[in-house]
Design a protein around this motif. Structure first.
Motif, PDB file in Angstrom:
ATOM      1  N   SER A 185       0.815  -1.218   0.000  1.00 51.19           N
ATOM      2  CA  SER A 185       0.000   0.000   0.000  1.00 51.19           C
ATOM      3  C   SER A 185       0.852   1.273   0.000  1.00 51.19           C
ATOM      4  O   SER A 185       0.401   2.312  -0.451  1.00 51.19           O
ATOM      5  CB  SER A 185      -0.962   0.000   1.183  1.00 51.19           C
ATOM      6  OG  SER A 185      -0.259  -0.050   2.386  1.00 51.19           O
TER       7      SER A 185
ATOM      8  N   VAL B 139      -7.040  -1.944  -0.423  1.00 55.60           N
ATOM      9  CA  VAL B 139      -5.948  -2.606  -1.156  1.00 55.60           C
ATOM     10  C   VAL B 139      -6.371  -4.025  -1.532  1.00 55.60           C
ATOM     11  O   VAL B 139      -6.954  -4.740  -0.713  1.00 55.60           O
ATOM     12  CB  VAL B 139      -4.659  -2.689  -0.284  1.00 55.60           C
ATOM     13  CG1 VAL B 139      -3.560  -3.468  -1.002  1.00 55.60           C
ATOM     14  CG2 VAL B 139      -4.140  -1.302   0.063  1.00 55.60           C
ATOM     15  N   THR B 227      -6.017   0.592  -4.616  1.00 56.90           N
ATOM     16  CA  THR B 227      -4.696   0.030  -4.886  1.00 56.90           C
ATOM     17  C   THR B 227      -4.812  -1.462  -5.163  1.00 56.90           C
ATOM     18  O   THR B 227      -5.275  -2.216  -4.315  1.00 56.90           O
ATOM     19  CB  THR B 227      -3.771   0.238  -3.658  1.00 56.90           C
ATOM     20  OG1 THR B 227      -3.886   1.600  -3.253  1.00 56.90           O
ATOM     21  CG2 THR B 227      -2.331  -0.074  -3.983  1.00 56.90           C
TER      22      THR B 227
END
Lengths: 202, 281
Positions: A185, B139, B227
């Motif tokens: 991340s 994510v 992401t």
């Protein structure tokens, strides 16, 4: 902003010297100004100053994105972290030390239980391990144990306690570690730190 | 003790579980419930069973080894090896007890090799977590478990030291063990965002798996996950995971909130589970 967990004490001094060698003065200046604070913030990095053995815990739990600790600590703890790179400080090695050479060392005192067990398994010798948190040399000096397994830098402490290094084992140095989630991340920021750490010194 | 607050919390938890099962039966899933107590026979333990034993609560009763369920997919795989399930997709909910933890899993399994059906199942579960559980997924990490099999020898893949170095992405250690010219070392030396394209360009054997990662990633990007990364060095927890594997994270937790992927046992299938703790539900 990245959070980096650092070990207080000797390793912190080594890290500050390392930052200076890479001309990262904004970081080294911030860390040098520390007196008793446990959190140091710059514009891009927040440092957490913790006990060396706790660095992998802060990283695994995600409180810190990165951490700097010794390979001895990582060997012993087997945490779920990414073990990214060698850092050129904190050099020492594991050693088995005793008053004099013996054919076998049936009782060994140590803080490093996992490493000691793995070493004696590898040489196919049974061992009784006595776990101690500190002043490990005393155990061999007063014959509580046949030997100690400890990390050795110069060997001065061993000699001062009447012990000699009998077997030199794995080399140890500082490692940069990352939280597994943050590695993805915050990959750009982490890669930028790695690049700065890899940059040729001034 | 604030019983009023506690009552509300317990009812809310039970309601969410009911709502999940209700939602997926409407989408055509059959419901499956299995005992939380699992029984293993000493002389029938598979290598995968043995592997899970270090991560389970176990105890012995006469000639059986008893354990608490540690993962729903693992339980379903073992159930399907023993009994025939007359359905192509199931939904389930219930607690799991991996060692030192207690979690609630809400999940789905689809017993089909059709990639589009597997992807539909993934989208349905992601929709549920984003809309009904109001979890913001920040994510997604996507792996493919066939990649390392093509880059490493069988001996290397079974070497505990190499597995440990891969798990920790320890490039220095891998260089020491495998050498600088080894494909794994070359691939890991690339910056993470470039690794997928490097793999496709330099290693033709990996092309098919890399294309599958790209295809699944494209779907995830459409699901508003900011992401999406590919992790090319991931090792499966169980040998029946053979293809795409996915992990989804929120900003609040370090552990992935959703995990799952393609597996093959006894036939090709895909399963995903939402892993909930008291922090999140």
């Amino acid at each position: 902003m990245l959070t980096i967990a650092l070990s207080k004490g000797r390793q912190l001094k080594d890290f500050i010297d390392f930052l200076k060698s890479k001309e990262l003065h904004h970081l080294s200046d911030a860390l040098e100004s520390v007196s008793r604070e446990l959190v140091v913030e710059t514009d891009s990095i927040r440092f957490l100053l913790v006990k060396g053995e706790d660095v992998p815990v802060y990283v695994e739990e995600g409180v810190a994105d990165l951490g700097i600790t010794g390979s001895d600590v990582l060997y012993e703890q087997k945490r779920h972290i990414n073990n990214l790179m060698d850092l050129p400080f904190g050099y020492c090695h594991f050693a088995l030390a005793a008053k004099q050479p013996q054919e076998t060392y049936p009782v060994v005192a140590t803080k490093y239980v996992q490493f000691t067990q793995d070493y004696f398994d590898s040489i196919m010798q049974p061992v009784k391990i006595i776990y101690l948190k500190g002043s490990v040399e005393l155990a061999a000096t007063i014959d509580m144990a046949d030997a100690i397994m400890d990390i050795v830098q110069t060997g001065t402490t061993l000699r001062e306690n009447g012990l000699e290094e009998q077997v030199q084992l794995n080399k140890i140095n500082a490692r940069l570690i990352a939280n597994k989630h943050a590695f993805f991340s915050k990959n750009n920021e982490i890669q930028s730190i790695i690049n700065q750490f890899k940059k040729a010194g001034a | 003790m604030l019983f009023e607050q506690n009552n509300h919390h317990i009812l809310d938890k039970k309601h969410k579980e009911w709502e999940f099962l209700h939602h997926f039966t409407h989408l055509g899933y059959d419901l499956l419930d299995l005992s939380i107590l699992e029984e293993f026979k000493w002389d029938r333990l598979s290598p995968d069973d043995l592997k899970t034993m270090t991560n389970r609560y176990t105890w012995q009763s006469n000639d059986s080894l008893l354990s608490l369920r540690s993962d729903w997919t693992d339980s379903i795989v073992r159930y399907r090896k023993k009994y025939k399930l007359q359905t192509s997709k199931v939904a389930y909910s219930g607690p799991v007890y991996p060692y030192n933890q207690e979690k609630m899993q809400f999940g789905v399994e689809i017993f089909s090799e059709s990639i589009s059906k597997q992807q539909d199942s993934m989208k349905e579960l992601l929709d549920y977590i984003q809309t009904s559980l109001n979890q913001k997924l920040s994510v997604a990490v996507i792996s493919h478990y066939s990649l390392l099999k093509k880059l490493l020898t069988k001996d290397d893949l079974e070497d505990p030291d190499i597995k440990h170095l891969l798990r920790e992405r320890n490039l220095d250690g891998l260089i020491h063990q495998l050498g600088t010219e080894h494909p794994v070392v070359q691939l890991m030396s690339q910056p993470v965002p470039d690794q997928l394209h490097f793999a496709k360009a330099k290693f033709p054997d990996l092309k098919e798996s890399v294309n599958e990662i790209i295809e699944w990633s494209a779907i995830l990007e459409k699901k508003n996950i900011p992401t999406v990364y590919s992790d090319l060095f991931s090792l499966p927890a169980q040998s029946y995971y053979k293809g795409i594997f996915l992990q989804f994270y929120t900003d609040q937790l370090v552990e992935p909130i959703v995990t799952g992927g393609q597996y093959s046992s006894p036939t090709k299938a895909f399963g995903m589970a939402i892993n909930l703790t008291d922090l999140t539900y």
